[in-house]
Motif scaffolding. Structure first.
Motif, PDB file in Angstrom:
ATOM      1  N   LEU A  42       0.858  -1.189   0.000  1.00 14.72           N
ATOM      2  CA  LEU A  42       0.000   0.000   0.000  1.00 14.72           C
ATOM      3  C   LEU A  42       0.890   1.233   0.000  1.00 14.72           C
ATOM      4  O   LEU A  42       1.639   1.479   0.955  1.00 14.72           O
ATOM      5  CB  LEU A  42      -0.908   0.005   1.230  1.00 14.72           C
ATOM      6  N   CYS A  43       0.811   2.011  -1.073  1.00 15.74           N
ATOM      7  CA  CYS A  43       1.772   3.101  -1.281  1.00 15.74           C
ATOM      8  C   CYS A  43       1.439   4.365  -0.505  1.00 15.74           C
ATOM      9  O   CYS A  43       2.323   4.990   0.068  1.00 15.74           O
ATOM     10  CB  CYS A  43       1.856   3.413  -2.781  1.00 15.74           C
TER      11      CYS A  43
ATOM     12  N   GLU B 118      11.142  -5.427  -9.144  1.00 11.27           N
ATOM     13  CA  GLU B 118      10.266  -6.214 -10.002  1.00 11.27           C
ATOM     14  C   GLU B 118       8.839  -6.123  -9.458  1.00 11.27           C
ATOM     15  O   GLU B 118       8.548  -6.643  -8.392  1.00 11.27           O
ATOM     16  CB  GLU B 118      10.723  -7.671 -10.047  1.00 11.27           C
ATOM     17  N   GLY B 119       7.985  -5.452 -10.200  1.00  8.86           N
ATOM     18  CA  GLY B 119       6.619  -5.300  -9.715  1.00  8.86           C
ATOM     19  C   GLY B 119       5.740  -4.600 -10.718  1.00  8.86           C
ATOM     20  O   GLY B 119       6.188  -4.136 -11.767  1.00  8.86           O
ATOM     21  N   VAL B 120       4.457  -4.534 -10.385  1.00  9.39           N
ATOM     22  CA  VAL B 120       3.467  -3.867 -11.219  1.00  9.39           C
ATOM     23  C   VAL B 120       2.727  -2.847 -10.373  1.00  9.39           C
ATOM     24  O   VAL B 120       2.728  -2.913  -9.141  1.00  9.39           O
ATOM     25  CB  VAL B 120       2.464  -4.887 -11.824  1.00  9.39           C
ATOM     26  N   ALA B 121       2.109  -1.890 -11.052  1.00  8.14           N
ATOM     27  CA  ALA B 121       1.399  -0.801 -10.369  1.00  8.14           C
ATOM     28  C   ALA B 121      -0.091  -0.887 -10.660  1.00  8.14           C
ATOM     29  O   ALA B 121      -0.491  -1.209 -11.785  1.00  8.14           O
ATOM     30  CB  ALA B 121       1.957   0.553 -10.822  1.00  8.14           C
ATOM     31  N   GLU B 122      -0.902  -0.614  -9.648  1.00 10.84           N
ATOM     32  CA  GLU B 122      -2.350  -0.577  -9.804  1.00 10.84           C
ATOM     33  C   GLU B 122      -2.900   0.590  -8.995  1.00 10.84           C
ATOM     34  O   GLU B 122      -2.461   0.830  -7.863  1.00 10.84           O
ATOM     35  CB  GLU B 122      -2.997  -1.885  -9.317  1.00 10.84           C
ATOM     36  N   ILE B 123      -3.840   1.301  -9.588  1.00  9.22           N
ATOM     37  CA  ILE B 123      -4.514   2.415  -8.921  1.00  9.22           C
ATOM     38  C   ILE B 123      -6.011   2.131  -8.883  1.00  9.22           C
ATOM     39  O   ILE B 123      -6.607   1.781  -9.909  1.00  9.22           O
ATOM     40  CB  ILE B 123      -4.244   3.757  -9.628  1.00  9.22           C
ATOM     41  N   ILE B 124      -6.611   2.242  -7.714  1.00  6.87           N
ATOM     42  CA  ILE B 124      -8.042   1.988  -7.531  1.00  6.87           C
ATOM     43  C   ILE B 124      -8.733   3.282  -7.111  1.00  6.87           C
ATOM     44  O   ILE B 124      -8.240   3.990  -6.221  1.00  6.87           O
ATOM     45  CB  ILE B 124      -8.278   0.903  -6.457  1.00  6.87           C
ATOM     46  N   VAL B 125      -9.846   3.584  -7.747  1.00  5.81           N
ATOM     47  CA  VAL B 125     -10.680   4.723  -7.339  1.00  5.81           C
ATOM     48  C   VAL B 125     -11.842   4.173  -6.535  1.00  5.81           C
ATOM     49  O   VAL B 125     -12.565   3.272  -6.989  1.00  5.81           O
ATOM     50  CB  VAL B 125     -11.195   5.505  -8.561  1.00  5.81           C
ATOM     51  N   ALA B 126     -12.025   4.681  -5.323  1.00 11.48           N
ATOM     52  CA  ALA B 126     -13.076   4.183  -4.435  1.00 11.48           C
ATOM     53  C   ALA B 126     -13.549   5.329  -3.545  1.00 11.48           C
ATOM     54  O   ALA B 126     -12.841   6.333  -3.375  1.00 11.48           O
ATOM     55  CB  ALA B 126     -12.557   3.020  -3.591  1.00 11.48           C
ATOM     56  N   PRO B 127     -14.754   5.182  -2.963  1.00 11.80           N
ATOM     57  CA  PRO B 127     -15.251   6.260  -2.090  1.00 11.80           C
ATOM     58  C   PRO B 127     -14.350   6.526  -0.897  1.00 11.80           C
ATOM     59  O   PRO B 127     -14.307   7.651  -0.388  1.00 11.80           O
ATOM     60  CB  PRO B 127     -16.621   5.728  -1.641  1.00 11.80           C
ATOM     61  N   SER B 128     -13.646   5.498  -0.409  1.00 17.31           N
ATOM     62  CA  SER B 128     -12.761   5.673   0.737  1.00 17.31           C
ATOM     63  C   SER B 128     -11.614   4.679   0.651  1.00 17.31           C
ATOM     64  O   SER B 128     -11.654   3.721  -0.122  1.00 17.31           O
ATOM     65  CB  SER B 128     -13.526   5.470   2.057  1.00 17.31           C
ATOM     66  N   MET B 129     -10.594   4.922   1.473  1.00 17.18           N
ATOM     67  CA  MET B 129      -9.446   4.031   1.503  1.00 17.18           C
ATOM     68  C   MET B 129      -9.861   2.629   1.928  1.00 17.18           C
ATOM     69  O   MET B 129      -9.409   1.617   1.359  1.00 17.18           O
ATOM     70  CB  MET B 129      -8.398   4.608   2.466  1.00 17.18           C
ATOM     71  N   SER B 130     -10.730   2.525   2.922  1.00 19.75           N
ATOM     72  CA  SER B 130     -11.150   1.213   3.426  1.00 19.75           C
ATOM     73  C   SER B 130     -11.872   0.412   2.348  1.00 19.75           C
ATOM     74  O   SER B 130     -11.589  -0.780   2.140  1.00 19.75           O
ATOM     75  CB  SER B 130     -12.063   1.386   4.653  1.00 19.75           C
ATOM     76  N   GLU B 131     -12.803   1.047   1.653  1.00 23.07           N
ATOM     77  CA  GLU B 131     -13.540   0.336   0.600  1.00 23.07           C
ATOM     78  C   GLU B 131     -12.620  -0.032  -0.560  1.00 23.07           C
ATOM     79  O   GLU B 131     -12.755  -1.108  -1.165  1.00 23.07           O
ATOM     80  CB  GLU B 131     -14.708   1.195   0.121  1.00 23.07           C
TER      81      GLU B 131
ATOM     82  N   ILE C 248       3.313  -6.103  -5.946  1.00 22.32           N
ATOM     83  CA  ILE C 248       2.185  -5.344  -6.495  1.00 22.32           C
ATOM     84  C   ILE C 248       2.045  -4.066  -5.676  1.00 22.32           C
ATOM     85  O   ILE C 248       1.729  -4.114  -4.486  1.00 22.32           O
ATOM     86  CB  ILE C 248       0.886  -6.163  -6.456  1.00 22.32           C
ATOM     87  N   PHE C 249       2.315  -2.951  -6.314  1.00 17.06           N
ATOM     88  CA  PHE C 249       2.202  -1.644  -5.661  1.00 17.06           C
ATOM     89  C   PHE C 249       0.816  -1.079  -5.965  1.00 17.06           C
ATOM     90  O   PHE C 249       0.462  -0.908  -7.143  1.00 17.06           O
ATOM     91  CB  PHE C 249       3.278  -0.691  -6.168  1.00 17.06           C
ATOM     92  N   VAL C 250       0.045  -0.813  -4.928  1.00 18.85           N
ATOM     93  CA  VAL C 250      -1.311  -0.315  -5.128  1.00 18.85           C
ATOM     94  C   VAL C 250      -1.507   0.977  -4.349  1.00 18.85           C
ATOM     95  O   VAL C 250      -0.865   1.216  -3.329  1.00 18.85           O
ATOM     96  CB  VAL C 250      -2.376  -1.355  -4.688  1.00 18.85           C
ATOM     97  N   SER C 251      -2.389   1.786  -4.872  1.00 18.45           N
ATOM     98  CA  SER C 251      -2.752   3.021  -4.208  1.00 18.45           C
ATOM     99  C   SER C 251      -4.211   3.311  -4.521  1.00 18.45           C
ATOM    100  O   SER C 251      -4.751   2.828  -5.526  1.00 18.45           O
ATOM    101  CB  SER C 251      -1.862   4.174  -4.684  1.00 18.45           C
ATOM    102  N   THR C 252      -4.859   4.057  -3.658  1.00 17.19           N
ATOM    103  CA  THR C 252      -6.267   4.385  -3.852  1.00 17.19           C
ATOM    104  C   THR C 252      -6.436   5.887  -3.982  1.00 17.19           C
ATOM    105  O   THR C 252      -5.677   6.674  -3.408  1.00 17.19           O
ATOM    106  CB  THR C 252      -7.126   3.873  -2.680  1.00 17.19           C
ATOM    107  N   ILE C 253      -7.432   6.253  -4.767  1.00 12.33           N
ATOM    108  CA  ILE C 253      -7.830   7.657  -4.902  1.00 12.33           C
ATOM    109  C   ILE C 253      -9.276   7.759  -4.436  1.00 12.33           C
ATOM    110  O   ILE C 253     -10.152   7.049  -4.938  1.00 12.33           O
ATOM    111  CB  ILE C 253      -7.693   8.135  -6.359  1.00 12.33           C
TER     112      ILE C 253
END
Length: 659
Positions: A309-310, A375-388, A342-347
């Motif tokens: 979690l970035c 060695e890794g991949v990036a993913e960005i998730i858009v959600a109403p909140s960090m928890s969701e 897997i590097f992930v972050s939320t907006i």
């Protein structure tokens, strides 16, 4: 020029294939099989220029009106016609000449020509000039096309606009031709040119073979009689002929081609034509994934696949996609840096409104991963909140047994300083989601001080082994030792026991356990006063230590929070609520949990103050305890410890036992 060179160099083909121009036995008698070698050379040596001419025509296919129709018909027609003519030539020469003439006369065509040999000489000159002019018009355009595609950045000087004559490429081609002529020995030039022609044909056949074999959806040849086996045979024949001509030239050509391919993959820009090898990698990955299945992986084959979690707490500059030290820590969890992260972050927000922002953020995160050489991949998730957002990630990320198995997050040390009141509930939600999803958890405290690859650490790596975690904490400590940063450290395992526990027996059991795991570590048993003993002796004065003040402050804050909860409940006349749910808080259990964290922190400070890093088991959030209380417990656990990994395993072993 190429046709003239290859057509007039039968001696080169003959000599390099290891056959003498005239085979003799031990008595010096000509070998009757020598004509077989000559005939074989003449099919190849007479026939090879015709093929190069056909390919030269294909290189100028941009001038055709209907390329897809004209190339197959024209190429096959030219090949069949040429084959028939050359076979007829072999029969005619065999019919009108003796064996001795076939073996000795290098210009037999001129000898038997009618009405005079001059006709053949003129024909050779005109053919050579025509081939030279053809190459001087085709080769520069091919060179300019390669330059325009940005395949080889070193060729950027030869770029031209569409419809403009490639003057620089033409001059460069002419210089190469002049240089070859100055050498003055066609037999030195022929093998080199022949190798690259054959390498070109092998590449074309190999591409067709891969695309057909891998069932690429974009591969739709109009020629209905095409089959991958024909392409494979063609590619193999080209390589075999290369070795028959000269194994040394073949090795050099293959090495040079490999260097060019490496240079293109390193420096070249990705074109819009696709890559056959990437298609092969894709198919191989799919088949490997299917072979892995969904069954539980044996501990021998277990690899950490961290989900990192970035920006979980959101206190980074907008142009910083991830904490600078997270990738360094991710590499510490992989042996020799191998393995996927897997590097992930939320907006936070609405996906329809922020989709483009998510793409931009993903590109920034990919650039960060590449810069950190992780060695890794990036993913960005858009959600109403960090928890969701995290709840969606932990359920769906990955495929089969390639799903992430460890969630890595930095400890929110800033939550009290920045007065971020939403962090406790988010923190507890993340841990509970990991427990439900059966994911291991690693929480990094002191990430700002995490050493990089040039900061060598000394001392110890201390493990406070409290609960069985499948060996994850032990495995992480061993992975740390594989890094140059921690290779000088030693591992210490602290076993926490109550005062009435047989320390010697416990130490023997743990030593035997570590021996079975083939892990070297010093075992230390530490006794800790139980909660019941603390309650019985509560009237006695506590021993002062560094944790006492923090413990007293935490108790005071928890008491104030409980009082506020009770006042709110009485004022509003409703049941007691804990994080939006009806619950009753057991104050004795709250005191017990906080005291346990206090004693554990005191033990860590007493024994591991100088440790390079401390690993300790992560306690799960207690039921019916407010998230705020859990953050107080965790703050008590990490108090004054500069660098700590808080680890929770999951319901499986990750190390192999040898007994």
């Amino acid at each position: 020029t190429l046709e003239g060179i290859t057509g007039l160099s039968l001696t080169s083909l003959r000599d390099n294939w290891g056959s003498e121009y005239q085979r003799t036995n031990n008595a010096g008698v000509p070998d009757p099989n020598g004509s077989i070698y000559w005939g074989f050379n003449a099919l190849v040596g007479l026939f090879f220029p015709a093929v190069t001419g056909i390919m030269a025509g294909s290189n100028r296919s941009a001038s055709l009106k209907d390329t897809q129709r004209s190339i197959p018909i024209g190429t096959l027609s030219a090949t069949l016609t040429t084959t028939a003519m050359y076979l007829l030539s072999v029969l005619l020469f065999g019919a009108l000449s003796t064996r001795e003439e076939l073996l000795t006369d290098r210009l037999l065509t001129a000898t038997v020509a009618w009405p005079t040999p001059v006709v053949i000489y003129i024909g050779i000159i005109l053919s050579t000039l025509g081939a030279a002019l053809q190459c001087l018009t085709g080769a520069p355009r091919l060179l300019a096309a390669i330059a325009n595609d940005d395949i080889l950045p070193v060729l950027n000087y030869f770029k031209v606009s569409e419809g403009v004559e490639p003057h620089a490429a033409t001059l460069f081609t002419a210089l190469i031709c002049i240089g070859c002529v100055i050498i003055g020995n066609l037999d030195l030039i022929t093998p080199t040119i022949t190798m690259f022609f054959l390498l070109c044909y092998a590449g074309v056949n190999l591409s067709c073979f891969l695309l057909d074999l891998l069932d690429a959806p974009s591969w739709r040849p109009r020629w209905k009689y095409h089959h991958w086996s024909l392409s494979l045979v063609g590619a193999l024949l080209c390589v075999v002929i290369m070795f028959l001509i000269s194994w040394s030239f073949t090795v050099i050509s293959l090495a040079l081609a490999s260097l060019i391919y490496y240079y293109v993959s390193l420096k070249g820009k990705a074109g819009d034509w696709g890559d056959g090898f990437k298609s092969a990698y894709f198919q191989l990955a799919l088949r490997s994934l299917r072979s892995l299945g969904a069954n539980q992986v044996h501990p021998k084959n277990w690899y950490p696949i961290p989900l990192i979690l970035c920006r979980p707490w959101g206190k980074l500059p907008e142009n910083v996609p991830c904490h600078p030290k997270l990738a360094d820590f991710a590499n510490c969890m992989k042996k020799k840096g191998r393995g996927m992260s897997i590097f992930v972050s939320t907006i936070d927000g609405d996906y329809h409104e922020l989709a483009e922002d998510a793409k931009t953020a993903c590109h920034q995160l990919e650039a960060y991963i590449e810069y950190k050489q992780c060695e890794g991949v990036a993913e960005i998730i858009v959600a109403p909140s960090m928890s969701e957002g995290f709840r969606s990630i932990v359920q769906t990320m990955g495929l089969g047994n390639l799903k992430p198995n460890i969630v890595v997050v930095r400890y929110p040390e800033i939550w009290r300083r920045e007065n971020l009141t939403e962090i406790p509930s988010t923190f507890v939600s993340i841990i509970n989601d990991c427990i439900i999803a059966n994911k291991a958890v690693v929480i990094v405290k002191g990430l700002d001080e995490w050493p990089n690859e040039f900061q060598r650490q000394y001392g110890t790596i201390d493990l406070y082994w409290i609960v069985r975690d499948g060996g994850l904490m032990l495995l992480l400590s061993q992975l740390l030792l594989t890094k140059a940063t921690f290779e000088s450290c030693k591992i210490q395992v602290f076993c926490i026991a109550e005062e009435d526990t047989d320390a010697a027996e416990l130490k023997t059991d743990v030593k035997k356990f570590l021996y079975d795991l083939r892990m070297h570590a010093e075992v230390i048993v530490v006794t800790m006063k139980s909660w019941e003993s603390h309650v019985e002796n509560s009237s006695s004065s506590a021993q002062p230590d560094d944790s006492q003040e923090a413990y007293t402050s935490a108790r005071r804050r928890i008491s104030a929070y409980l009082s506020e909860m009770k006042e709110t409940t009485e004022r509003e006349g409703r049941p007691q609520m804990v994080d939006g749910k009806q619950a009753v808080v057991n104050e004795e259990k709250v005191d017990k949990f906080l005291y346990t964290m206090f004693k554990l922190n005191s033990t860590i400070l007493r024994h591991s103050r100088m440790a390079a890093v401390v690993l300790v088991s992560l306690p799960p959030p207690p039921l019916n305890h407010p998230a705020y209380f859990y953050m107080e417990y965790m703050d008590m656990l990490v108090e004054n410890v500069p660098r700590m990994l808080i680890v929770r395993g999951y319901r499986r072993d990750v190390v192999t036992f040898f007994t």
